[in-house]
Design a protein around this motif. Structure first.
Motif, PDB file in Angstrom:
ATOM      1  N   ALA A  17     -35.233 -19.343 -21.300  1.00 25.67           N
ATOM      2  CA  ALA A  17     -34.995 -19.502 -22.734  1.00 25.67           C
ATOM      3  C   ALA A  17     -35.260 -18.165 -23.415  1.00 25.67           C
ATOM      4  N   PRO A  18     -34.796 -17.997 -24.660  1.00 31.90           N
ATOM      5  CA  PRO A  18     -35.074 -16.744 -25.362  1.00 31.90           C
ATOM      6  C   PRO A  18     -36.569 -16.499 -25.543  1.00 31.90           C
ATOM      7  N   VAL A  19     -36.986 -15.256 -25.375  1.00 31.21           N
ATOM      8  CA  VAL A  19     -38.364 -14.826 -25.619  1.00 31.21           C
ATOM      9  C   VAL A  19     -38.294 -13.717 -26.662  1.00 31.21           C
ATOM     10  N   ALA A  20     -38.991 -13.901 -27.758  1.00 32.68           N
ATOM     11  CA  ALA A  20     -38.912 -12.940 -28.863  1.00 32.68           C
ATOM     12  C   ALA A  20     -39.470 -11.591 -28.445  1.00 32.68           C
ATOM     13  N   VAL A  74     -34.479  -5.718 -16.889  1.00 33.07           N
ATOM     14  CA  VAL A  74     -34.686  -6.952 -16.132  1.00 33.07           C
ATOM     15  C   VAL A  74     -34.814  -8.145 -17.084  1.00 33.07           C
ATOM     16  N   GLY A  75     -35.777  -8.115 -17.994  1.00 34.10           N
ATOM     17  CA  GLY A  75     -35.911  -9.220 -18.922  1.00 34.10           C
ATOM     18  C   GLY A  75     -37.294  -9.281 -19.536  1.00 34.10           C
ATOM     19  N   ARG A  76     -37.477 -10.313 -20.377  1.00 34.73           N
ATOM     20  CA  ARG A  76     -38.781 -10.589 -20.969  1.00 34.73           C
ATOM     21  C   ARG A  76     -39.320 -11.894 -20.401  1.00 34.73           C
ATOM     22  N   PHE A  77     -40.659 -11.918 -20.192  1.00 33.80           N
ATOM     23  CA  PHE A  77     -41.323 -13.083 -19.630  1.00 33.80           C
ATOM     24  C   PHE A  77     -42.494 -13.453 -20.540  1.00 33.80           C
ATOM     25  N   LEU A  78     -42.563 -14.710 -20.927  1.00 31.81           N
ATOM     26  CA  LEU A  78     -43.702 -15.224 -21.677  1.00 31.81           C
ATOM     27  C   LEU A  78     -44.551 -16.059 -20.728  1.00 31.81           C
ATOM     28  N   VAL A 133     -38.583 -17.356 -19.103  1.00 35.08           N
ATOM     29  CA  VAL A 133     -37.852 -16.166 -18.654  1.00 35.08           C
ATOM     30  C   VAL A 133     -36.633 -15.951 -19.549  1.00 35.08           C
ATOM     31  N   ASP A 134     -36.502 -14.736 -20.042  1.00 34.90           N
ATOM     32  CA  ASP A 134     -35.348 -14.356 -20.860  1.00 34.90           C
ATOM     33  C   ASP A 134     -34.688 -13.155 -20.188  1.00 34.90           C
ATOM     34  N   PRO A 135     -33.730 -13.394 -19.275  1.00 36.96           N
ATOM     35  CA  PRO A 135     -33.121 -12.274 -18.534  1.00 36.96           C
ATOM     36  C   PRO A 135     -32.272 -11.382 -19.427  1.00 36.96           C
ATOM     37  N   TYR A 136     -32.237 -10.101 -19.109  1.00 38.36           N
ATOM     38  CA  TYR A 136     -31.340  -9.189 -19.799  1.00 38.36           C
ATOM     39  C   TYR A 136     -29.913  -9.375 -19.247  1.00 38.36           C
ATOM     40  N   TYR A 175     -39.860 -10.152  -9.896  1.00 39.87           N
ATOM     41  CA  TYR A 175     -40.971 -10.153 -10.853  1.00 39.87           C
ATOM     42  C   TYR A 175     -41.593 -11.539 -10.983  1.00 39.87           C
ATOM     43  N   LEU A 176     -40.783 -12.589 -10.916  1.00 45.69           N
ATOM     44  CA  LEU A 176     -41.337 -13.937 -10.998  1.00 45.69           C
ATOM     45  C   LEU A 176     -42.342 -14.188  -9.880  1.00 45.69           C
ATOM     46  N   ALA A 177     -41.969 -13.814  -8.658  1.00 46.65           N
ATOM     47  CA  ALA A 177     -42.837 -14.082  -7.503  1.00 46.65           C
ATOM     48  C   ALA A 177     -43.948 -13.059  -7.354  1.00 46.65           C
TER      49      ALA A 177
END
Length: 311
Positions: A39-42, A70-74, A83-86, A97-99
């Motif tokens: 989902a989106p992460v601000a 890569v993205g933003r992670f909350l 997870v908000d992937p780029y 990065y998740l693992a």
């Protein structure tokens, strides 16, 4: 389709399959400890950059980590990852990065100490191989697996204590990442392996099916480092502050632990671990031409130690 995996003593539910965790998959009927959503992460102002690539911010919502391209992670409460992937990022890069770093942040939020190490089973106990990146942890783990010693984890081991105070190592990543020269030296060129797209010459392969799936008491910790040019291989017992320092330096993404307020907790955990578990410094000569002899010496030392503990 959801997929649930048991890693680091936690049941983690993803909204899709994660190939790098395939060997740790369990049924989806269990109540998950950690939920992953996309989902989106601000975007937030960067408050600190950790390990050169993790732009971190924190507020009442939790810890936000942004990774360039890569993205933003909350990471929230030790139980939720958003997870908000780029645009254009590959699934493999997100899963890296998740693992790794993101699960490390979850462990820190749950006050579970993650050590940067590989681990193998010896006499019903776990032996941890710690050290900086490039110290040969994964190559040694592959060597031990080839000698019939089941593995617990690659790269990160979650450490907890049972009610009696015994330190336990929990199974983690069910795969090994090896460079091409290590694959050749371990005679695993023919084994099914996937290239790691962000690291030319590095490959990922599943651990053997007999890998350890339950936590084991920790019998010993070996901290690997390069030997000085004028010295050779040596295993030295560490006690007191040197043992604590060796463990503290091996805490995975330690700065994240500081940011989530666990500094005092992991200092207490490292002292507790160093008091109850043998810790050794292993000085090795880098290079595959020395590898088999030095690995055999580590094995002999670990077997003798585990035999003494069992007795």
């Amino acid at each position: 389709m959801t997929a649930t995996y048991r890693v680091f003593g936690l049941d983690v539910r993803f909204p899709r399959e994660v190939p790098t965790l395939r060997g740790a998959r369990i049924g989806d009927d269990t109540a998950a400890d950690v939920h992953v959503a996309f989902a989106p992460v601000a975007p937030l102002p960067v408050m600190e950059t950790v390990n050169d690539d993790l732009d971190t911010s924190w507020n009442a919502e939790g810890l936000t980590i942004a990774v360039e391209e890569v993205g933003r992670f909350l990471i929230r409460g030790g139980h939720t990852i958003v997870v908000d992937p780029y645009p254009g990022v590959s699934q493999a890069e997100i899963d890296l990065y998740l693992a790794g770093s993101i699960m490390g942040a979850i462990l820190h939020q749950r006050a579970i100490m993650p050590l940067h190490c590989n681990a193998f089973a010896c006499g019903g106990a776990a032996v941890l191989l710690c050290g900086d990146s490039g110290a040969g942890k994964s190559t040694l783990a592959a060597w031990f697996e080839g000698r019939g010693r089941p593995l617990l984890t690659d790269d990160v081991c979650a450490v907890t204590f049972d009610p009696k105070g015994t330190a336990l190592g929990h199974p983690g990543m069910p795969r090994l990442r090896l460079w091409d020269d290590a694959l050749e030296a371990m005679e695993r060129i023919g084994q099914a392996a996937c290239s790691v797209p962000w690291a030319d010459g590095k490959f990922e392969l599943e651990m053997s099916s007999d890998r350890v799936r339950q936590p084991l008491p920790i019998a010993a910790i070996y901290h690997l480092r390069e030997a000085e040019p004028d010295s050779g291989f040596a295993i030295t017992a560490l006690r007191g502050l040197p043992a604590i320092d060796a463990i503290t330096s091996s805490i995975y993404r330690r700065r994240i632990g500081d940011l989530v307020g666990h500094t005092a907790g992991y200092l207490q955990d490292t002292a507790r671990l160093a008091t109850g578990t043998p810790v050794f410094r292993v000085e090795r000569t880098w290079g595959m031409e020395h590898f088999n002899r030095e690995a055999a010496l580590i094995e002999d030392h670990a077997i003798a130690l585990c035999s003494q503990i069992a007795a």
